[in-house]
Write a protein that holds these residues in place. Structure first.
Motif, short mmCIF file in Angstrom:
data_model
loop_
_atom_site.label_atom_id
_atom_site.label_comp_id
_atom_site.label_asym_id
_atom_site.label_seq_id
_atom_site.Cartn_x
_atom_site.Cartn_y
_atom_site.Cartn_z
N ASP A 1 -8.27 6.00 -1.78
CA ASP A 1 -9.08 5.61 -2.93
C ASP A 1 -8.20 5.34 -4.15
N LEU A 2 -7.24 6.24 -4.39
CA LEU A 2 -6.40 6.10 -5.57
C LEU A 2 -5.52 4.85 -5.49
N VAL A 3 -4.97 4.60 -4.29
CA VAL A 3 -4.11 3.42 -4.12
C VAL A 3 -4.93 2.15 -4.35
N GLY B 1 -5.95 -7.13 -2.53
CA GLY B 1 -5.93 -7.97 -1.33
C GLY B 1 -4.54 -8.16 -0.74
N ALA B 2 -3.53 -7.73 -1.46
CA ALA B 2 -2.15 -7.95 -0.98
C ALA B 2 -1.56 -6.68 -0.37
N ARG B 3 -2.42 -5.69 -0.05
CA ARG B 3 -1.88 -4.38 0.30
C ARG B 3 -1.08 -4.34 1.59
N GLU B 4 -1.34 -5.30 2.47
CA GLU B 4 -0.60 -5.29 3.74
C GLU B 4 0.76 -6.01 3.64
N LEU B 5 0.99 -6.69 2.54
CA LEU B 5 2.23 -7.49 2.44
C LEU B 5 3.46 -6.60 2.27
N SER B 6 4.58 -7.12 2.72
CA SER B 6 5.84 -6.39 2.48
C SER B 6 6.44 -6.92 1.19
N PRO B 7 7.30 -6.16 0.51
CA PRO B 7 7.88 -6.63 -0.75
C PRO B 7 8.55 -7.99 -0.63
N TYR C 1 0.84 -1.21 0.00
CA TYR C 1 0.00 0.00 0.00
C TYR C 1 0.88 1.26 0.00
N GLU C 2 1.86 1.29 0.91
CA GLU C 2 2.69 2.50 1.04
C GLU C 2 3.59 2.70 -0.17
N ASN C 3 3.99 1.61 -0.82
CA ASN C 3 4.79 1.75 -2.04
C ASN C 3 4.00 2.49 -3.11
N VAL C 4 2.71 2.11 -3.26
CA VAL C 4 1.89 2.74 -4.30
C VAL C 4 1.52 4.17 -3.89
N ALA C 5 1.35 4.38 -2.57
CA ALA C 5 1.00 5.73 -2.08
C ALA C 5 2.18 6.70 -2.19
N LEU D 1 -4.31 -0.68 -7.19
CA LEU D 1 -4.04 -2.06 -6.79
C LEU D 1 -5.12 -3.00 -7.35
N GLN D 2 -6.34 -2.52 -7.39
CA GLN D 2 -7.43 -3.32 -7.98
C GLN D 2 -7.12 -3.58 -9.47
N ALA D 3 -6.62 -2.55 -10.16
CA ALA D 3 -6.34 -2.69 -11.59
C ALA D 3 -5.30 -3.77 -11.87
N VAL D 4 -4.33 -3.94 -10.94
CA VAL D 4 -3.30 -4.96 -11.17
C VAL D 4 -3.61 -6.25 -10.39
#
Ligand SMILES: Nc1ncnc2c1ncn2[C@@H]1O[C@H](COP(=O)(O)OP(=O)(O)OP(=O)(O)O)[C@@H](O)[C@H]1O
Length: 281
Positions: free
Chosen positions: A132-134, A145-151, A112-116, A138-141
């Motif tokens: 909303d934008l993030v 559902g993976a927003r909490e994961l670390s790289p 999430y924070e990477n995209v933000a 993320l929905q587009a790719v």
């Protein structure tokens, strides 16, 4: 100067978004580009293809202003990229999304924070809008559902999709994709191919795609440049390249192993090299 067919292409294209003119670039003694001319039309998907090591990533870096040419020019929306002040270049970069092969995610930030990140750096949007934008990107790719994961918890293919979501976070006008399909399984590959085309059709985004995935790339490209030996070897629509009779173009577009384009990086004789142990590499 542009050659005749490029002049023709400029006439066909109301307003090119990127123009590359007489570009020369060397790394040390090695000439990478010896006079490249290219026109990237606004709102279209342009593919850049060519043998490995020919300089495609380097070309994207010259377009993005990360590298400076030895001679020649790159203009984006009429502005000479390499004559801009740092501040203006920063402003121009804000209008560009870049998905580079080496574009690693920030390892200490979650998905999430990477995209933000670009939204926080470049805008003063309130947190609710950033969210909303993030989530939209993320929905587009396919990774909301993976927003909490670390790289570190992502597969290589997932990491590239997060990097893509980050590259489109600011809704860029121009996006440079370097090998966007690497590491994707057939399903996510299909989704990404559609996504690149859809971003272009729906938002009028200008896209440049560098890829070795010939079938996928040709399926979404409006126009293709094939570069080899420091020059534009061929350019045309996917349909015209498909029936091109030039042996080098055929070898490349049809993925034939034997042909005029060598597989090996220039080297001394293999047999002599094997015999010449002598403690060297
Ligand atoms: N940082 C660097 N320092 C020196 N030489 C480099 C550097 N980066 C790339 N090169 C050289 O520049 C040439 C072009 O590299 P580049 O990565 O642009 O090729 P490419 O066409 O994108 O390759 P591929 O299709 O394999 O990704 C290569 O010969 C490479 O060895």
């Amino acid at each position: 100067m542009f050659d005749n067919s490029l002049q023709e292409r400029i006439r066909m294209t109301d307003s090119p978004f990127v123009e590359v003119e007489g570009l020369h670039y060397a790394r040390g003694e090695t000439a990478i580009f010896r006079g490249i001319d290219m026109v990237i039309p606004r709102g279209q998907v342009t593919a850049i293809m060519g043998p490995s090591g020919t300089g495609k990533t380097t070309l994207l870096k010259l377009v993005g202003g990360q590298l400076a040419p030895d001679a020649g020019r790159v203009r984006i929306d009429g502005e000479d990229v390499h004559r801009l002040s740092r501040k203006s270049l920063f402003g121009l970069r804000r209008r560009m999304g870049m998905l580079f092969q080496s574009g690693a995610l920030f390892s200490d930030l979650n998905v999430y924070e990477n995209v933000a990140f670009p939204l926080r750096v470049h805008t003063d949007l309130p947190e609710s809008m950033i969210r909303d934008l993030v989530l939209l990107k993320l929905q587009a790719v396919g990774l909301r559902g993976a927003r909490e994961l670390s790289p570190a918890e992502l597969s290589g293919g997932m990491a590239r999709r997060v990097a893509l979501a980050r590259a489109i976070a600011l809704d860029p006008e121009l996006i440079l994709y370097d090998e966007p399909f690497v590491g994707q399984d057939p399903i996510s590959m299909g989704v990404l191919v559609q996504l690149i085309r859809r971003l272009n059709d729906a938002l009028g985004l200008t896209a440049v795609v560098v890829s070795h995935d010939i079938k996928e790339t040709l399926s979404i490209a409006d126009y293709v440049y094939v570069i080899a030996d420091g020059q534009v070897m061929a350019h045309g629509t996917p349909e015209s390249l498909d029936v091109d009779q030039d042996a080098r173009v055929r070898q490349f577009v049809h993925g034939e192993p034997d042909g005029p384009v060598p597989f090996h990086y220039p080297a001394t004789d293999f047999h002599a090299d094997l015999m010449d142990a002598g403690g060297r590499q």
